[in-house]
Design a protein around this motif. Structure first.
Motif, PDB file in Angstrom:
ATOM      1  N   GLN A 171       0.849  -1.209   0.000  1.00  0.00           N
ATOM      2  CA  GLN A 171       0.000   0.000   0.000  1.00  0.00           C
ATOM      3  C   GLN A 171       0.881   1.254   0.000  1.00  0.00           C
ATOM      4  OE1 GLN A 171      -3.424  -0.034   2.540  1.00  0.00           O
ATOM      5  NE2 GLN A 171      -3.819  -2.201   2.197  1.00  0.00           N
ATOM      6  N   GLU A 229      -4.474   7.448   5.240  1.00  0.00           N
ATOM      7  CA  GLU A 229      -3.984   6.400   4.354  1.00  0.00           C
ATOM      8  C   GLU A 229      -5.231   5.742   3.795  1.00  0.00           C
ATOM      9  OE1 GLU A 229      -3.752   2.588   4.780  1.00  0.00           O
ATOM     10  OE2 GLU A 229      -5.649   3.083   5.728  1.00  0.00           O
ATOM     11  N   TRP A 230      -5.111   5.072   2.662  1.00  0.00           N
ATOM     12  CA  TRP A 230      -6.245   4.321   2.153  1.00  0.00           C
ATOM     13  C   TRP A 230      -5.707   3.005   1.597  1.00  0.00           C
ATOM     14  CZ3 TRP A 230     -10.992   3.725   3.186  1.00  0.00           C
ATOM     15  CH2 TRP A 230     -11.915   3.218   2.278  1.00  0.00           C
ATOM     16  N   ILE A 231      -5.476   2.908   0.299  1.00  0.00           N
ATOM     17  CA  ILE A 231      -4.951   1.640  -0.201  1.00  0.00           C
ATOM     18  C   ILE A 231      -3.703   1.929  -1.054  1.00  0.00           C
ATOM     19  CG2 ILE A 231      -5.459  -0.523  -1.365  1.00  0.00           C
ATOM     20  CD1 ILE A 231      -8.444  -0.094  -0.780  1.00  0.00           C
ATOM     21  N   HIS A 254       3.059   0.632   6.984  1.00  0.00           N
ATOM     22  CA  HIS A 254       2.080   0.049   7.899  1.00  0.00           C
ATOM     23  C   HIS A 254       1.329  -1.137   7.303  1.00  0.00           C
ATOM     24  CE1 HIS A 254      -0.044   2.690   5.280  1.00  0.00           C
ATOM     25  NE2 HIS A 254      -1.222   2.311   5.734  1.00  0.00           N
ATOM     26  N   GLU A 255       1.249  -1.191   5.943  1.00  0.00           N
ATOM     27  CA  GLU A 255       0.544  -2.309   5.305  1.00  0.00           C
ATOM     28  C   GLU A 255       1.318  -2.761   4.062  1.00  0.00           C
ATOM     29  OE1 GLU A 255      -4.170  -2.347   6.049  1.00  0.00           O
ATOM     30  OE2 GLU A 255      -3.410  -0.401   5.416  1.00  0.00           O
TER      31      GLU A 255
HETATM   32 CA    CA Z   1      -4.868   0.786   4.160  1.00  0.00          CA
END
Ligand code: CA
Length: 371
Positions: A171, A229-231, A254-255
């Motif tokens: 991400q 944040e999103w994707i 984080h992802e």
């Molecule tokens: Ca996310």
């Protein structure tokens, strides 16, 4: 056994299968077994299943993938297994899908294991851990490195079978209204960042806030939050965040590889004839591959679109910020495994696999990308 005799055995096996001998007897056996199972299958019996999801209805890639899965299953089963897919809130609220599948009100669900952190804290190691494994590593661990055994073990008390049902791939760090030049800029930063990452940000001096998907854009526009944040580029573009935030940060520490999860009610699964069980398993495997390819292909196109057409300013998090996040991540994980024995066991297995994968990638992928 000596190396020489191992080699001889291998050669003998290869020659035998090359001339079609070695598999003969087992082939007969499995044909016999298949025949018996086929006799027991009632091809006129139809099964109607429901799948609830945590995604908004028809959400690109995530919801879309569930619809595709349902189509594949229908075709593969010659119409014997129909799965109706419901977006979050269409049949039940998104976050109730775990209970609904667990108690058999519906047969299956699509989401991510960190949504159920309150029920199964150790399940979070099967979604995405800050500075943890990426999508390739997660697939290798869960599918071929012993992860599935642990994953299934923690879901069993809930009468659920979990499957890896996709991955968002790496991400992005998120959209920021101000530049992050050093660790000091994190102080007081209000950011929409859920789960593990949010805990880390809070420890680093920021404030992690929860905002429903549909309200992020206006909150960012009005300055209620400083960042989100999103994707990744594709979904972020569709959300229009580039219109209300100036800087687009990377990497998505984080992802690094968000695993998406398919859960199936255990009893309902075993009530199906074995061919339909296999169709579900293979359908989910195909969905896992499709989602990752879709995410990576679309992200590479939309990242360039954001830069070239929307003049988005890309920024890399400074080293001291990433170092701080890394340090705080360790603290969050340590607190977590101190409180929960299962989390400790799973984290140890996770870490062991990650370390051995790192040794392998330092002479393969890692060095190759830098060439
Ligand atoms: Ca996310």
């Amino acid at each position: 056994m000596s190396k020489k005799s191992n080699r001889r055995k291998f050669i003998e096996k290869s020659i035998a299968s090359a001339i079609g001998v070695s598999g003969f007897s087992s082939c007969v056996e499995s044909n016999e077994k298949e025949k018996q199972e086929t006799v027991n299958v009632n091809f006129n019996k139809k099964y109607n299943w429901k799948m609830v999801t945590t995604w908004s209805p028809n959400m690109p890639v995530l919801g879309e993938g569930c619809n595709l899965f349902s189509e594949w299953v229908n075709k593969m089963s010659g119409g014997r297994l129909n799965i109706n897919v419901y977006g979050g809130g269409e049949l039940i609220p998104s976050l109730e899908s775990f209970d609904a599948v667990s108690n058999g009100a519906v047969e299956m669900g699509s989401g991510a294991s960190y949504y159920w952190a309150g029920k199964i804290p150790s399940g979070q190691f099967f979604s995405s851990v800050p500075f943890g494994m990426n999508s390739k590593q997660m697939n290798s661990w869960i599918i071929s490195g012993g992860g599935y055994e642990l994953y299934r073990e923690i879901y069993e008390p809930f009468n659920l079978i979990p499957f890896v049902g996709g991955n968002t791939s790496m991400q992005m760090g998120g959209w920021f209204n101000k530049e992050i030049n050093s660790f000091d800029d994190l102080k007081g930063l209000k950011m929409r960042i859920p789960g593990f990452g949010g805990k880390v940000l809070s420890k680093a001096g920021g404030t992690a806030v929860t905002v429903a998907g549909g309200e992020i854009y206006t909150n960012l526009e009005r300055g209620v939050i400083d960042a989100t944040e999103w994707i990744g580029p594709y979904h972020d573009y569709l959300m229009g965040f580039y219109q209300v935030a100036k800087y687009y940060y990377y990497p998505g520490w984080h992802e690094p590889g968000g695993v998406l999860e398919m859960i199936v009610n255990r009893d309902k699964f075993y009530q199906l004839p074995t061919d339909l069980q296999e169709i579900i398993k293979k359908g989910i495997e195909a969905l896992n591959i499709w989602m990752q390819c879709e995410f990576d292909a679309k992200n590479s196109i939309y990242l360039n679109k954001l830069i070239d057409e929307e003049k988005v300013q890309l920024r890399k998090f400074p080293k001291d910020v990433l170092d701080t996040f890394k340090l705080k991540t360790r603290e969050v994980i340590e607190e977590m495994i101190d409180k929960d024995l299962k989390s400790k066991k799973i984290f140890e297995a996770y870490n062991k696999f990650k370390n051995s994968f790192n040794d392998w990638s330092s002479v393969s992928d890692k060095i190759y990308y830098d060439l």
